[in-house]
Design a protein around this motif. Structure first.
Motif, PDB file in Angstrom:
ATOM      1  N   GLY A  51       0.655  -1.035  -0.122  1.00 24.75           N
ATOM      2  CA  GLY A  51      -0.049   0.029   0.151  1.00 24.75           C
ATOM      3  C   GLY A  51       0.772   1.375  -0.089  1.00 24.75           C
ATOM      4  O   GLY A  51       2.024   1.154  -0.253  1.00 24.75           O
ATOM      5  N   ARG A  52       0.088   2.388   0.231  1.00 28.06           N
ATOM      6  CA  ARG A  52       0.918   3.665   0.121  1.00 28.06           C
ATOM      7  C   ARG A  52       1.797   3.990   1.363  1.00 28.06           C
ATOM      8  O   ARG A  52       1.121   3.600   2.578  1.00 28.06           O
ATOM      9  CB  ARG A  52      -0.004   4.783   0.125  1.00 28.06           C
ATOM     10  CG  ARG A  52       0.633   6.103  -0.508  1.00 28.06           C
ATOM     11  CD  ARG A  52      -0.503   7.192  -0.856  1.00 28.06           C
ATOM     12  NE  ARG A  52      -1.372   6.584  -1.811  1.00 28.06           N
ATOM     13  CZ  ARG A  52      -2.567   7.207  -2.076  1.00 28.06           C
ATOM     14  NH1 ARG A  52      -3.036   8.164  -1.277  1.00 28.06           N
ATOM     15  NH2 ARG A  52      -3.413   6.562  -2.870  1.00 28.06           N
ATOM     16  N   ARG A  53       2.897   4.315   1.278  1.00 26.72           N
ATOM     17  CA  ARG A  53       3.978   4.388   2.384  1.00 26.72           C
ATOM     18  C   ARG A  53       4.594   5.552   2.165  1.00 26.72           C
ATOM     19  O   ARG A  53       4.732   6.130   1.315  1.00 26.72           O
ATOM     20  CB  ARG A  53       5.109   3.053   2.401  1.00 26.72           C
ATOM     21  CG  ARG A  53       4.373   1.793   2.773  1.00 26.72           C
ATOM     22  CD  ARG A  53       3.647   1.855   4.173  1.00 26.72           C
ATOM     23  NE  ARG A  53       3.185   0.538   4.686  1.00 26.72           N
ATOM     24  CZ  ARG A  53       1.937   0.183   4.359  1.00 26.72           C
ATOM     25  NH1 ARG A  53       1.156   0.969   3.820  1.00 26.72           N
ATOM     26  NH2 ARG A  53       1.558  -1.224   4.911  1.00 26.72           N
ATOM     27  N   THR A  54       5.146   6.131   3.458  1.00 17.70           N
ATOM     28  CA  THR A  54       6.031   7.332   3.463  1.00 17.70           C
ATOM     29  C   THR A  54       7.557   7.116   4.053  1.00 17.70           C
ATOM     30  O   THR A  54       7.491   6.124   4.881  1.00 17.70           O
ATOM     31  CB  THR A  54       5.421   8.441   4.518  1.00 17.70           C
ATOM     32  OG1 THR A  54       4.162   8.896   3.796  1.00 17.70           O
ATOM     33  CG2 THR A  54       6.251   9.568   4.417  1.00 17.70           C
ATOM     34  N   PHE A  55       8.533   7.501   3.270  1.00 15.04           N
ATOM     35  CA  PHE A  55       9.858   7.226   3.755  1.00 15.04           C
ATOM     36  C   PHE A  55      10.501   8.451   3.722  1.00 15.04           C
ATOM     37  O   PHE A  55      10.557   9.265   2.950  1.00 15.04           O
ATOM     38  CB  PHE A  55      10.447   6.319   2.333  1.00 15.04           C
ATOM     39  CG  PHE A  55       9.874   5.178   2.254  1.00 15.04           C
ATOM     40  CD1 PHE A  55      10.262   3.972   2.646  1.00 15.04           C
ATOM     41  CD2 PHE A  55       8.959   5.046   0.948  1.00 15.04           C
ATOM     42  CE1 PHE A  55       9.634   2.692   2.219  1.00 15.04           C
ATOM     43  CE2 PHE A  55       8.579   4.030   0.612  1.00 15.04           C
ATOM     44  CZ  PHE A  55       8.641   2.679   1.435  1.00 15.04           C
ATOM     45  N   ARG A  56      11.367   8.452   5.213  1.00 14.54           N
ATOM     46  CA  ARG A  56      12.204   9.562   5.282  1.00 14.54           C
ATOM     47  C   ARG A  56      13.464   9.486   4.353  1.00 14.54           C
ATOM     48  O   ARG A  56      14.159   8.628   4.065  1.00 14.54           O
ATOM     49  CB  ARG A  56      12.750   9.538   6.742  1.00 14.54           C
ATOM     50  CG  ARG A  56      11.883  10.318   7.607  1.00 14.54           C
ATOM     51  CD  ARG A  56      12.408  10.396   8.949  1.00 14.54           C
ATOM     52  NE  ARG A  56      13.636  10.942   8.859  1.00 14.54           N
ATOM     53  CZ  ARG A  56      14.196  11.870  10.037  1.00 14.54           C
ATOM     54  NH1 ARG A  56      13.413  11.872  11.180  1.00 14.54           N
ATOM     55  NH2 ARG A  56      15.298  12.340  10.150  1.00 14.54           N
ATOM     56  N   ILE A  57      13.656  10.578   3.308  1.00 10.07           N
ATOM     57  CA  ILE A  57      14.849  10.395   2.462  1.00 10.07           C
ATOM     58  C   ILE A  57      16.120  10.519   3.053  1.00 10.07           C
ATOM     59  O   ILE A  57      17.109   9.966   2.456  1.00 10.07           O
ATOM     60  CB  ILE A  57      14.489  11.738   1.483  1.00 10.07           C
ATOM     61  CG1 ILE A  57      13.117  11.436   0.696  1.00 10.07           C
ATOM     62  CG2 ILE A  57      15.439  11.655   0.233  1.00 10.07           C
ATOM     63  CD1 ILE A  57      12.891  12.764  -0.101  1.00 10.07           C
ATOM     64  N   ASP A  58      16.334  10.998   4.301  1.00  5.45           N
ATOM     65  CA  ASP A  58      17.726  10.775   4.779  1.00  5.45           C
ATOM     66  C   ASP A  58      17.918   9.528   5.402  1.00  5.45           C
ATOM     67  O   ASP A  58      19.256   9.368   5.567  1.00  5.45           O
ATOM     68  CB  ASP A  58      17.982  11.939   6.048  1.00  5.45           C
ATOM     69  CG  ASP A  58      16.936  11.829   6.969  1.00  5.45           C
ATOM     70  OD1 ASP A  58      15.906  10.906   7.058  1.00  5.45           O
ATOM     71  OD2 ASP A  58      17.086  12.487   7.850  1.00  5.45           O
ATOM     72  N   ARG A  59      17.029   8.521   5.119  1.00  4.15           N
ATOM     73  CA  ARG A  59      17.287   7.196   5.435  1.00  4.15           C
ATOM     74  C   ARG A  59      17.424   6.315   4.378  1.00  4.15           C
ATOM     75  O   ARG A  59      17.618   5.036   4.402  1.00  4.15           O
ATOM     76  CB  ARG A  59      16.139   6.677   6.464  1.00  4.15           C
ATOM     77  CG  ARG A  59      16.108   7.255   7.644  1.00  4.15           C
ATOM     78  CD  ARG A  59      15.003   6.681   8.738  1.00  4.15           C
ATOM     79  NE  ARG A  59      14.933   7.187  10.017  1.00  4.15           N
ATOM     80  CZ  ARG A  59      13.802   7.193  10.750  1.00  4.15           C
ATOM     81  NH1 ARG A  59      12.944   6.427  10.192  1.00  4.15           N
ATOM     82  NH2 ARG A  59      13.807   7.674  11.875  1.00  4.15           N
ATOM     83  N   VAL A  60      17.075   6.925   3.178  1.00  4.18           N
ATOM     84  CA  VAL A  60      17.385   6.039   1.855  1.00  4.18           C
ATOM     85  C   VAL A  60      19.093   5.956   1.695  1.00  4.18           C
ATOM     86  O   VAL A  60      19.725   6.838   1.850  1.00  4.18           O
ATOM     87  CB  VAL A  60      16.948   6.846   0.756  1.00  4.18           C
ATOM     88  CG1 VAL A  60      17.306   6.389  -0.585  1.00  4.18           C
ATOM     89  CG2 VAL A  60      15.245   6.973   0.821  1.00  4.18           C
TER      90      VAL A  60
END
Length: 315
Positions: free
Chosen positions: A190-199
């Motif tokens: 499903g739809r998720r949100t990712f912190r870009i500084d953890r990519v």
């Protein structure tokens, strides 16, 4: 205001074959020094602007002053139309003008230019009270490019416990929340949100993104932010407040305050969200002049304990 000026300078260059810094200064009612800085900024940003030195010199667009903007490359067109999106500081009039210019772009550029205008949302409200500033995260440009081009990516990600995972996601948009950056993406779960500084890595697959019908990034983010706020403040403290105390509560609690209807004695029912009963009672202890807490019982008990401690110490 500078975004507005840069767009105005570009439109001026579109209308005329050549302009001087003095002409730009007169048109925009700024100093010649400011006009030169703006022209230099356009060139440094990748817009195809160049200067002609010597007598009769000035600034020109590569390819001449063409109203179809066909002198722009695909990446330059995307960069330009980012200022037409909801994250822009440009005025509504400038945004409207840019959206009209989109229609004049060559067909290969138009879809990505339109995608650029809706690829980013800025939410100025920070999570909590942190004031720590951070530089833009490492993979921000790669992820925004994937959003604009509409391609899936294999995403390396490190969660808050430090565990690394890799998954294929459908990038839908980028959000700046205060100093933090987030990727909103579709996943198998499903739809998720990712912190870009953890990519930890971004590898475009070339496969097209499956975009939900009617998806709106700003609307989706509002729902996400509301849900996160509720998880951070799961406690609901019920109270009644005298009408002239509502402004004090709004200043103290902001979005954590929900105002209800009036009671028989003229006071106003309110709900205040908090993290736990101990912290909630501490926040409310100084508001007894305006507020009476009606529940939950644990908060009332904690307020009574605070009151006894204050009397014991200060008499």
């Amino acid at each position: 205001m500078r975004t507005d000026r840069l767009v105005a300078v570009l439109l001026l260059l579109q209308r005329r074959e050549q302009v001087t810094a003095a002409e730009v200064a007169r048109e925009l009612e700024v100093s010649e020094r400011t006009a030169r800085r703006d022209l230099d900024a356009l060139a440094m940003a990748g817009v195809p602007v160049y200067s002609v030195q010597g007598r009769g010199g000035g600034w020109r667009l590569v390819g001449g002053a063409r109203t179809d903007l066909s002198g722009l490359t695909a990446s330059e067109a995307r960069a330009l139309f980012l200022v037409a999106g909801p994250a822009s500081a440009a005025t509504p009039a400038v945004k409207a003008a840019l959206r009209k210019l989109v229609q004049a772009l060559p067909e290969p550029f138009r879809v990505q230019a339109e995608a650029a205008a809706s690829s980013l949302v800025r939410d100025p409200q920070r999570w909590g009270s942190t004031r720590v500033e951070h530089p833009p995260p490492r993979f921000l440009d790669e992820l925004q490019d994937a959003v604009i081009r509409g391609v899936r990516v294999r995403l390396g990600y490190v969660d808050r416990e430090g565990a690394g995972t890799e998954r294929t996601v459908h990038p839908l948009g980028i959000v700046a929340k205060g100093p933090s950056w987030y990727l909103v993406a579709g996943t198998a779960a499903g739809r998720r949100t990712f912190r870009i500084d953890r990519v930890s890595s971004v590898d475009p697959t070339g496969d097209p993104v499956v975009r939900p019908e009617g998806f709106d990034l700003a609307e989706s983010w509002r729902a996400i932010a509301d849900e996160v706020d509720r998880r951070r403040t799961p406690l609901e403290i019920r109270a009644v407040c005298v009408p002239h105390g509502l402004d004090v509560l709004r200043m103290a609690f902001g979005d954590r305050l929900e105002v209800g209807g009036a009671t028989a004695d003229g006071r106003i029912e309110v709900v205040i969200r908090g993290t736990n009963e101990y912290v909630g009672a501490g926040e409310l202890a100084g508001l007894v002049e305006w507020l009476e807490v009606t529940g939950p019982p644990g908060v009332r008990d904690r307020l009574a304990s605070i009151g006894r401690a204050l009397v014991a110490r200060y008499g």
